[in-house]
Structures are given as structure tokens and as C-alpha cells.
Design a protein around this motif. Structure first.
Motif, mmCIF file in Angstrom:
data_model
loop_
_atom_site.group_PDB
_atom_site.id
_atom_site.type_symbol
_atom_site.label_atom_id
_atom_site.label_comp_id
_atom_site.label_asym_id
_atom_site.label_seq_id
_atom_site.Cartn_x
_atom_site.Cartn_y
_atom_site.Cartn_z
ATOM 1 N N ILE A 164 -3.379 4.066 -1.591
ATOM 2 C CA ILE A 164 -3.773 3.287 -2.758
ATOM 3 C C ILE A 164 -2.918 2.022 -2.797
ATOM 4 C CG2 ILE A 164 -2.189 4.480 -4.320
ATOM 5 C CD1 ILE A 164 -4.396 4.314 -6.465
ATOM 6 N N PRO A 165 -3.488 0.897 -3.180
ATOM 7 C CA PRO A 165 -2.672 -0.322 -3.279
ATOM 8 C C PRO A 165 -1.748 -0.270 -4.493
ATOM 9 C CG PRO A 165 -4.956 -0.782 -3.880
ATOM 10 C CD PRO A 165 -4.897 0.637 -3.416
ATOM 11 N N LEU A 166 -0.532 -0.740 -4.305
ATOM 12 C CA LEU A 166 0.427 -0.848 -5.405
ATOM 13 C C LEU A 166 0.555 -2.327 -5.755
ATOM 14 C CD1 LEU A 166 3.258 1.602 -4.278
ATOM 15 C CD2 LEU A 166 1.399 2.020 -5.888
ATOM 16 N N THR A 167 0.047 -2.705 -6.896
ATOM 17 C CA THR A 167 0.072 -4.101 -7.307
ATOM 18 C C THR A 167 1.129 -4.373 -8.364
ATOM 19 O OG1 THR A 167 -1.640 -3.665 -8.954
ATOM 20 C CG2 THR A 167 -2.358 -4.418 -6.777
ATOM 21 N N ILE A 169 -1.695 9.524 -10.262
ATOM 22 C CA ILE A 169 -0.618 8.562 -10.129
ATOM 23 C C ILE A 169 -0.550 7.803 -11.448
ATOM 24 C CG2 ILE A 169 -2.107 6.852 -9.012
ATOM 25 C CD1 ILE A 169 0.443 5.818 -7.560
ATOM 26 N N ILE A 170 0.652 7.635 -11.956
ATOM 27 C CA ILE A 170 0.870 6.881 -13.187
ATOM 28 C C ILE A 170 1.627 5.615 -12.818
ATOM 29 C CG2 ILE A 170 1.882 6.892 -15.488
ATOM 30 C CD1 ILE A 170 1.626 9.968 -15.406
ATOM 31 N N GLU A 199 0.832 -1.193 0.000
ATOM 32 C CA GLU A 199 0.000 0.000 0.000
ATOM 33 C C GLU A 199 0.868 1.244 0.000
ATOM 34 O OE1 GLU A 199 -4.059 1.044 2.106
ATOM 35 O OE2 GLU A 199 -2.382 1.230 3.512
ATOM 36 N N LEU A 200 0.509 2.189 -0.842
ATOM 37 C CA LEU A 200 1.187 3.480 -0.900
ATOM 38 C C LEU A 200 0.448 4.447 0.009
ATOM 39 C CD1 LEU A 200 3.152 5.566 -2.212
ATOM 40 C CD2 LEU A 200 1.366 5.959 -3.903
ATOM 41 N N ASN A 201 1.190 5.060 0.921
ATOM 42 C CA ASN A 201 0.669 6.125 1.775
ATOM 43 C C ASN A 201 1.494 7.364 1.493
ATOM 44 O OD1 ASN A 201 -1.284 4.633 3.340
ATOM 45 N ND2 ASN A 201 0.466 3.584 4.234
ATOM 46 N N ALA A 202 0.832 8.430 1.087
ATOM 47 C CA ALA A 202 1.543 9.665 0.778
ATOM 48 C C ALA A 202 0.729 10.846 1.283
ATOM 49 C CB ALA A 202 1.775 9.783 -0.722
ATOM 50 N N LYS A 203 1.422 11.913 1.643
ATOM 51 C CA LYS A 203 0.717 13.121 2.061
ATOM 52 C C LYS A 203 1.534 14.350 1.714
ATOM 53 C CE LYS A 203 2.073 12.672 6.900
ATOM 54 N NZ LYS A 203 1.589 12.651 8.270
ATOM 55 N N ILE A 204 0.810 15.439 1.505
ATOM 56 C CA ILE A 204 1.400 16.743 1.217
ATOM 57 C C ILE A 204 1.175 17.628 2.429
ATOM 58 C CG2 ILE A 204 1.335 18.764 -0.279
ATOM 59 C CD1 ILE A 204 0.109 16.929 -2.446
ATOM 60 N N ILE A 205 2.236 18.283 2.874
ATOM 61 C CA ILE A 205 2.164 19.161 4.037
ATOM 62 C C ILE A 205 2.615 20.551 3.599
ATOM 63 C CG2 ILE A 205 2.992 19.562 6.379
ATOM 64 C CD1 ILE A 205 3.712 16.479 6.354
#
Length: 156
Positions: free
Chosen positions: A124-127, A107-108, A88-94
Motif C-alpha cells: 500500500i502506498p504511504l503518503t 492499517i490506521i 510504498e509499504l510492503n508487509a507480510k505475515i509468515i
């Protein structure tokens, strides 16, 4: 006259040929200590280069982090990273103020499919294995595009 013209052309042609550059390999006289190597690894950061940030170095908390800038020249910032394991991808903008019209636009995936838009937080899941690209920018549906510094954190 023709002979002199041909001679001048031949001389200029051969003089303009580029010569092969050979680089000499220089070996350092002093061996590099392990302290210097670890100091270099600590100094490595994920930095914005033009409109792209290459996420290659994890921080002390074991996730990727970088600082970027959105301005009138770079209205979209591309975050690239390579995923080797599904998860799983975890990302955030601060942002410094905590507010602002900025988000993950898209996301591409490695197979060139895409998903989005998202908000300031992304899960989002990264498969797929391979190079992924996150696109950060402002929302076209909202007023007042964000210009300024931000921090992005990515964990997968």
C-alpha cells in the motif's frame, strides 16, 4: 475530645504527604567502548509487548522484522511504526506451517483514517508522515481462528 481528634487528623495528614524523589546521576567509571555499543545494537529486536510490537530496529537485511503470538488473550496484535518519507509499504505475515487464518485486518494512518482488510501480504502506498498502526488478527469471515506464533516483516 475534638482537640485530640483534630490533632490526630493533622498529624496523619502531614505524615502522609509524599516527599519528592531525587535521582542521583551516576556516571560510569569506565568509558563504554564502541564494541559494546555495536553489540547492543545487534541485540536490539522488535519484540511483542502485550498486544503491541513497536517496529524501531531494522535487521541486517534493512527491513523491520518481529515475532509475535496470537492467543486467546491477545486476539489482535498492533504493529506500530513511524514513517518519515512517502513511499510504498510492503508487509507480510509468515506462519510456521505456512497456513492459518491470520491476516492484516487494518492499517490506521496518522490522520486516523484506516483501510483494510488485507491478506497475509500487504502493499500500500504511504503518503502521510507519522505513526502508522497495522492490526493483525484472524478473519471473522473464516472458521478456525489462528492461535500461535507468527513472524511479521515490514519494509517501507
Amino acid at each position: 475530645m475534638k482537640f485530640s481528634l483534630l490533632t490526630i487528623l493533622a498529624v496523619s495528614f502531614f505524615s502522609c504527604q509524599q516527599k519528592e524523589n531525587k535521582k542521583d546521576i551516576v556516571y560510569p567509571s569506565d568509558p563504554v567502548s564502541t564494541k559494546e555499543i555495536t553489540a547492543e545494537k545487534k541485540d536490539q529486536k522488535n519484540k511483542q509487548n502485550g498486544d503491541t510490537i513497536y517496529m524501531q530496529h531494522r535487521n541486517e537485511k534493512s527491513f523491520f522484522a518481529a515475532e509475535g503470538v496470537l492467543d486467546s488473550i491477545h486476539q489482535k496484535i498492533y504493529i506500530t511504526f513511524k514513517n518519515e518519507n512517502p513511499g510504498e509499504l510492503n508487509a507480510k505475515i509468515i506462519t510456521p506451517s505456512g497456513k492459518g487464518n491470520i491476516r492484516f485486518n487494518q492499517i490506521i494512518f496518522p490522520d486516523q483514517t484506516s483501510d483494510g482488510p488485507f491478506g497475509k501480504d500487504l502493499k500500500i502506498p504511504l503518503t502521510q508522515k507519522g505513526n502508522h498502526v497495522l492490526i493483525i488478527g484472524h478473519s471473522q469471515m473464516a472458521e478456525n481462528p489462528y492461535f500461535g506464533k507468527f513472524r511479521v516483516e515490514v519494509n517501507y
